[in-house]
Design a protein around this motif. Structure first.
Motif, PDB file in Angstrom:
ATOM      1  N   ASP A 151       5.634  15.179   9.495  1.00 40.18           N
ATOM      2  CA  ASP A 151       4.200  15.346   9.282  1.00 40.18           C
ATOM      3  C   ASP A 151       3.367  14.315  10.045  1.00 40.18           C
ATOM      4  OD1 ASP A 151       4.727  17.470   7.670  1.00 40.18           O
ATOM      5  OD2 ASP A 151       4.355  16.435   5.776  1.00 40.18           O
ATOM      6  N   ARG A 152       4.009  13.239  10.496  1.00 42.12           N
ATOM      7  CA  ARG A 152       3.278  12.241  11.285  1.00 42.12           C
ATOM      8  C   ARG A 152       2.604  12.877  12.503  1.00 42.12           C
ATOM      9  NH1 ARG A 152       7.218   7.121  12.443  1.00 42.12           N
ATOM     10  NH2 ARG A 152       7.471   6.376  10.297  1.00 42.12           N
ATOM     11  N   ARG A 153       3.270  13.847  13.086  1.00 48.45           N
ATOM     12  CA  ARG A 153       2.769  14.422  14.341  1.00 48.45           C
ATOM     13  C   ARG A 153       1.378  15.024  14.139  1.00 48.45           C
ATOM     14  NH1 ARG A 153       8.714  17.161  15.533  1.00 48.45           N
ATOM     15  NH2 ARG A 153       9.815  15.171  15.189  1.00 48.45           N
ATOM     16  N   HIS A 154       1.230  15.766  13.056  1.00 42.86           N
ATOM     17  CA  HIS A 154      -0.084  16.333  12.763  1.00 42.86           C
ATOM     18  C   HIS A 154      -1.059  15.242  12.335  1.00 42.86           C
ATOM     19  CE1 HIS A 154      -3.188  17.982  10.088  1.00 42.86           C
ATOM     20  NE2 HIS A 154      -3.213  18.986  10.943  1.00 42.86           N
ATOM     21  N   ASP A 155      -0.611  14.352  11.453  1.00 44.19           N
ATOM     22  CA  ASP A 155      -1.519  13.349  10.885  1.00 44.19           C
ATOM     23  C   ASP A 155      -2.045  12.401  11.950  1.00 44.19           C
ATOM     24  OD1 ASP A 155      -1.005  14.523   8.474  1.00 44.19           O
ATOM     25  OD2 ASP A 155       0.482  13.028   7.846  1.00 44.19           O
ATOM     26  N   MET A 156      -1.165  11.902  12.812  1.00 41.20           N
ATOM     27  CA  MET A 156      -1.615  10.980  13.863  1.00 41.20           C
ATOM     28  C   MET A 156      -2.458  11.711  14.902  1.00 41.20           C
ATOM     29  SD  MET A 156       1.576   8.325  14.403  1.00 41.20           S
ATOM     30  CE  MET A 156       2.625   9.534  15.185  1.00 41.20           C
ATOM     31  N   GLY A 157      -2.059  12.955  15.209  1.00 41.03           N
ATOM     32  CA  GLY A 157      -2.853  13.733  16.153  1.00 41.03           C
ATOM     33  C   GLY A 157      -4.247  14.009  15.630  1.00 41.03           C
ATOM     34  N   GLU A 158      -4.336  14.298  14.334  1.00 40.24           N
ATOM     35  CA  GLU A 158      -5.625  14.567  13.705  1.00 40.24           C
ATOM     36  C   GLU A 158      -6.530  13.333  13.752  1.00 40.24           C
ATOM     37  OE1 GLU A 158      -6.754  16.876   9.723  1.00 40.24           O
ATOM     38  OE2 GLU A 158      -5.796  14.939   9.331  1.00 40.24           O
ATOM     39  N   ILE A 159      -5.987  12.166  13.393  1.00 36.01           N
ATOM     40  CA  ILE A 159      -6.802  10.947  13.384  1.00 36.01           C
ATOM     41  C   ILE A 159      -7.188  10.540  14.792  1.00 36.01           C
ATOM     42  CG2 ILE A 159      -6.764   8.481  12.834  1.00 36.01           C
ATOM     43  CD1 ILE A 159      -4.992   9.214  10.421  1.00 36.01           C
ATOM     44  N   ALA A 160      -6.243  10.640  15.726  1.00 37.37           N
ATOM     45  CA  ALA A 160      -6.562  10.310  17.124  1.00 37.37           C
ATOM     46  C   ALA A 160      -7.641  11.241  17.657  1.00 37.37           C
ATOM     47  CB  ALA A 160      -5.306  10.399  17.980  1.00 37.37           C
ATOM     48  N   GLY A 161      -7.513  12.545  17.363  1.00 35.02           N
ATOM     49  CA  GLY A 161      -8.510  13.500  17.835  1.00 35.02           C
ATOM     50  C   GLY A 161      -9.877  13.269  17.216  1.00 35.02           C
ATOM     51  N   HIS A 215       2.011   3.506  13.676  1.00 39.37           N
ATOM     52  CA  HIS A 215       2.873   4.663  13.912  1.00 39.37           C
ATOM     53  C   HIS A 215       2.867   5.665  12.762  1.00 39.37           C
ATOM     54  CE1 HIS A 215       5.261   1.853  11.585  1.00 39.37           C
ATOM     55  NE2 HIS A 215       6.035   2.852  11.221  1.00 39.37           N
ATOM     56  N   ASN A 216       1.864   5.583  11.890  1.00 41.76           N
ATOM     57  CA  ASN A 216       1.751   6.594  10.830  1.00 41.76           C
ATOM     58  C   ASN A 216       0.279   6.789  10.477  1.00 41.76           C
ATOM     59  OD1 ASN A 216       1.068   4.481   8.985  1.00 41.76           O
ATOM     60  ND2 ASN A 216       3.236   4.138   8.547  1.00 41.76           N
ATOM     61  N   GLN A 217       0.024   7.679   9.538  1.00 39.71           N
ATOM     62  CA  GLN A 217      -1.352   8.053   9.211  1.00 39.71           C
ATOM     63  C   GLN A 217      -2.193   6.848   8.798  1.00 39.71           C
ATOM     64  OE1 GLN A 217      -1.994  10.272   5.513  1.00 39.71           O
ATOM     65  NE2 GLN A 217      -3.218  11.746   6.654  1.00 39.71           N
ATOM     66  N   LEU A 218      -1.682   6.042   7.882  1.00 34.31           N
ATOM     67  CA  LEU A 218      -2.451   4.913   7.377  1.00 34.31           C
ATOM     68  C   LEU A 218      -2.692   3.862   8.448  1.00 34.31           C
ATOM     69  CD1 LEU A 218      -3.837   3.584   4.979  1.00 34.31           C
ATOM     70  CD2 LEU A 218      -1.617   2.640   4.284  1.00 34.31           C
ATOM     71  N   SER A 219      -1.662   3.528   9.222  1.00 33.29           N
ATOM     72  CA  SER A 219      -1.832   2.503  10.250  1.00 33.29           C
ATOM     73  C   SER A 219      -2.742   2.982  11.382  1.00 33.29           C
ATOM     74  CB  SER A 219      -0.477   2.061  10.805  1.00 33.29           C
ATOM     75  OG  SER A 219       0.243   3.137  11.346  1.00 33.29           O
ATOM     76  N   PHE A 220      -2.703   4.279  11.694  1.00 33.47           N
ATOM     77  CA  PHE A 220      -3.632   4.819  12.698  1.00 33.47           C
ATOM     78  C   PHE A 220      -5.076   4.693  12.218  1.00 33.47           C
ATOM     79  CE2 PHE A 220      -2.321   7.729  16.354  1.00 33.47           C
ATOM     80  CZ  PHE A 220      -1.256   6.929  16.702  1.00 33.47           C
ATOM     81  N   TYR A 261       8.698  10.037  -1.917  1.00 32.87           N
ATOM     82  CA  TYR A 261       8.431   8.839  -1.114  1.00 32.87           C
ATOM     83  C   TYR A 261       7.848   7.721  -1.987  1.00 32.87           C
ATOM     84  CZ  TYR A 261       5.980   6.039   2.496  1.00 32.87           C
ATOM     85  OH  TYR A 261       5.493   5.026   3.288  1.00 32.87           O
ATOM     86  N   PHE A 262       6.841   8.052  -2.776  1.00 33.90           N
ATOM     87  CA  PHE A 262       6.190   7.065  -3.647  1.00 33.90           C
ATOM     88  C   PHE A 262       7.179   6.536  -4.686  1.00 33.90           C
ATOM     89  CE2 PHE A 262       2.511   6.388  -6.881  1.00 33.90           C
ATOM     90  CZ  PHE A 262       2.425   5.046  -6.533  1.00 33.90           C
ATOM     91  N   ASN A 306       0.854  -1.191   0.000  1.00 40.17           N
ATOM     92  CA  ASN A 306       0.000   0.000   0.000  1.00 40.17           C
ATOM     93  C   ASN A 306       0.884   1.232   0.000  1.00 40.17           C
ATOM     94  OD1 ASN A 306       0.796   0.296   2.875  1.00 40.17           O
ATOM     95  ND2 ASN A 306      -0.607  -1.432   3.163  1.00 40.17           N
ATOM     96  N   ILE A 307       0.263   2.384  -0.181  1.00 36.31           N
ATOM     97  CA  ILE A 307       0.995   3.644  -0.098  1.00 36.31           C
ATOM     98  C   ILE A 307       0.132   4.672   0.628  1.00 36.31           C
ATOM     99  CG2 ILE A 307       0.208   4.432  -2.376  1.00 36.31           C
ATOM    100  CD1 ILE A 307       3.708   5.063  -0.860  1.00 36.31           C
ATOM    101  N   GLY A 308       0.716   5.293   1.625  1.00 40.55           N
ATOM    102  CA  GLY A 308       0.038   6.358   2.365  1.00 40.55           C
ATOM    103  C   GLY A 308       0.952   7.563   2.432  1.00 40.55           C
ATOM    104  N   TYR A 309       0.767   8.371   3.455  1.00 40.44           N
ATOM    105  CA  TYR A 309       1.553   9.601   3.607  1.00 40.44           C
ATOM    106  C   TYR A 309       2.443   9.426   4.831  1.00 40.44           C
ATOM    107  CZ  TYR A 309       2.533  14.628   3.553  1.00 40.44           C
ATOM    108  OH  TYR A 309       3.154  15.857   3.468  1.00 40.44           O
ATOM    109  N   ASP A 310       3.749   9.324   4.620  1.00 43.30           N
ATOM    110  CA  ASP A 310       4.654   9.066   5.734  1.00 43.30           C
ATOM    111  C   ASP A 310       6.085   9.435   5.337  1.00 43.30           C
ATOM    112  OD1 ASP A 310       5.241   8.262   8.315  1.00 43.30           O
ATOM    113  OD2 ASP A 310       5.548   6.162   7.779  1.00 43.30           O
ATOM    114  N   HIS A 311       6.934   9.592   6.344  1.00 41.57           N
ATOM    115  CA  HIS A 311       8.366   9.814   6.139  1.00 41.57           C
ATOM    116  C   HIS A 311       8.661  11.070   5.313  1.00 41.57           C
ATOM    117  CE1 HIS A 311       9.686   6.161   8.079  1.00 41.57           C
ATOM    118  NE2 HIS A 311       8.767   5.476   7.398  1.00 41.57           N
ATOM    119  N   ILE A 312       7.797  12.078   5.419  1.00 42.18           N
ATOM    120  CA  ILE A 312       8.041  13.326   4.712  1.00 42.18           C
ATOM    121  C   ILE A 312       8.761  14.283   5.657  1.00 42.18           C
ATOM    122  CG2 ILE A 312       7.044  15.123   3.264  1.00 42.18           C
ATOM    123  CD1 ILE A 312       6.506  12.177   2.382  1.00 42.18           C
ATOM    124  N   SER A 313      10.008  14.575   5.363  1.00 39.98           N
ATOM    125  CA  SER A 313      10.801  15.486   6.197  1.00 39.98           C
ATOM    126  C   SER A 313      12.048  15.872   5.418  1.00 39.98           C
ATOM    127  CB  SER A 313      11.196  14.814   7.519  1.00 39.98           C
ATOM    128  OG  SER A 313      12.227  13.858   7.313  1.00 39.98           O
TER     129      SER A 313
END
Length: 508
Positions: A398-408, A364-369, A229-230, A212-219
């Motif tokens: 970007d994980r910090r925002h993405d995981m925080g957004e999904i958790a929230g 530990h990333n947007q897709l897995s969350f 990344y893709f 699969n492909i999601g949004y991760d490791h962008i820095s």
């Protein structure tokens, strides 16, 4: 192991168009290279030393020279060293090719499966390894090799991994050791960093799996953009004989197009598209197990997993697709999948009073969350959901925002805590997560001490609750600064805290 002269290594690097200046007397060209290494602590007499890494210090080369290194390879001369020097234009590529030559391309003696994807690499690797273990045991052969985010086994050594995909010298050593001990199969996770920065350069995968492909490791220090990344992930097909592709992935047609272009055979799997070569359907939950049907090669067969989370069925389909092409029997596939437990993935714990169900997962990333919360909604509908998690320092910003957004968005309460801050300020990391949680109007608390955060989450749960401990799984190391510090796994922590809780609340 066959040995070569320094001149042979230089000629090899020239063939790869990697050599710049050669600051080395020709009298040394005939000297035998006894070891190729980038670790000054492992150097012996006759070593060709590789200078690489962000944390390299000139003292390391000095130590290597004193221990027996007679020449070094680097992109530029090391100040203060008079050791003979081979300049290369790309040290990462040079290290990979030198590792290939030193160990004699040992992957050619193995059937190697490489797995990439934003989510599910470890689970798929364990599933494939479990199936192949059952197959090899049936045939009286050694246990297969495994190189994963959590565990590495090469036929001799078995240890907790500290990196998803090893550096080239370590990787080729594992292949060589496995081949020397009669192992036939090696299954490994292949990260986007490994593909981008040439850790697996020169290795030909018998099967390259794209999950699969999601949004991760962008820095700034990983992938500057999602497109980069893709593109890095897609490189797995450039060095694969066969491609195994998930038709349910985002950008599936782009993935499939690259697979068809670069490989000689493409096998597809899906839980949605009945035209897939391996199609999963009729999923059922029974306690802590999942059963499902698989339609492939004109047959419809039933399989079981010893875990929940419907997304794990997709990983199992990938494993079935690979092992089916390797000629593994259906019975061994069933046995391998049913008996495989992936450490730190959908591990369940329960309080004695029945009020609390705890899920430890490596998400530990947007897709897995996203998949983790969807699984909780499927398996525990209507229950209060609480999560404890953090984010690593120095990568995937970007994980910090993405995981925080999904958790929230999905949780009823969020506890933000430590998870490998490395050289970044933990308070800053946690505040960046908190900002995204606040945007979803979800209540939260920042508790830097992870043990205390989990304890608070347990004791604050007054109604039936599913508590998610995300990000660390069974990782026994906390990365603080440049140090790797032994630290209890989330599984160890929750067992300790639940024992304390149960003693205070006996069947209440």
């Amino acid at each position: 192991m066959k040995t070569y002269t320094l001149g042979s290594y230089i000629d090899f690097l020239k063939q790869k168009n990697l050599v710049g200046n050669i600051i080395c007397p020709e009298t040394l060209f005939g000297q035998t290279v006894r070891l190729v290494s980038c670790n000054s602590k492992q150097v012996e007499e006759g070593t060709l030393f590789i200078v690489k890494g962000a944390h390299f210090r000139p003292q390391y080369l000095k130590d290597a020279a004193e221990a027996g290194a007679f020449c070094y390879v680097a992109e530029k001369a090391v100040e203060g060293s008079s050791l003979p020097f081979i300049q290369v234009t790309d040290i990462r590529a040079a290290a990979a090719w030198l590792a290939q030559k030193f160990y004699g391309e040992p992957w050619k003696r193995l059937t190697v499966t490489g797995i990439t994807g934003t989510k599910g690499k470890s689970t798929t690797a364990f599933f494939i390894n479990g199936i192949l273990s059952a197959w090899e045991k049936k045939n009286g052969k050694p246990e297969p090799a495994l190189i994963s985010s959590f565990t590495t086994y090469n036929g001799v050594d078995r240890f907790e991994s500290v990196i998803t995909t090893p550096e080239p010298l370590d990787l080729e050593y594992h292949f060589y050791t496995a081949a020397e001990h009669g192992i036939s199969y090696a299954t490994m996770e292949v990260s986007s960093q490994a593909l981008k920065y040439d850790r697996v350069l020169g290795v030909q995968f018998d099967a390259g799996v794209f999950l699969n492909i999601g949004y991760d490791h962008i820095s700034p220090i990983e992938h500057p953009t999602w497109e980069d990344y893709f593109a890095s992930k897609l490189k797995i097909f450039d060095q694969s004989r066969m491609a195994v592709v998930n038709l349910d992935s985002d950008h599936a047609q782009e993935i499939l197009s690259r697979a068809k272009e670069k490989t000689s055979k493409v096998v597809t799997f899906s839980m949605k598209d009945e035209t897939a070569d391996v199609f999963g359907h009729s999923l059922k939950r029974d306690g802590g197990r999942l059963s499902f049907q698989v339609r492939r090669k004109g047959r419809d067969e039933m399989f079981e997993l010893n875990m929940l989370g419907s997304f794990n069925v997709s990983n199992a389909l990938a494993a079935i697709a690979v092992c089916g092409e390797y000629g593994v029997s259906t019975d061994c596939m069933r046995e391998g999948l049913k008996n495989t437990k992936v450490p730190g993935h959908m591990d369940f714990y329960h309080s004695a009073d029945g009020k609390l169900t705890v899920v430890v997962d490596y998400a530990h990333n947007q897709l897995s969350f996203q998949k983790l919360f969807e699984a909780v909604r499927e398996d525990f509908p209507g229950m209060r959901t609480v999560i404890v998690f953090g984010a690593p320092g120095g990568k995937a910003l970007d994980r910090r925002h993405d995981m925080g957004e999904i958790a929230g968005k999905y949780a009823d309460f969020v506890y933000i805590s430590e998870d490998d801050p490395q050289e970044e300020d933990l308070a800053q990391i946690n505040e960046q997560i908190a900002q995204a949680v606040r945007e979803q109007n979800c209540p939260y608390e920042i508790i830097p001490d992870r043990r205390e955060a989990i304890r608070r989450a347990v004791y604050d749960s007054k109604v039936p609750t599913v508590l998610l401990l995300a990000g660390r799984g069974e990782d026994p190391i906390m990365r603080r600064g440049t140090k790797f510090i032994p630290f209890p796994t989330d599984g160890d922590l929750i067992k300790e805290i639940l024992a304390e809780y149960d003693a205070q609340n006996p069947n209440s």
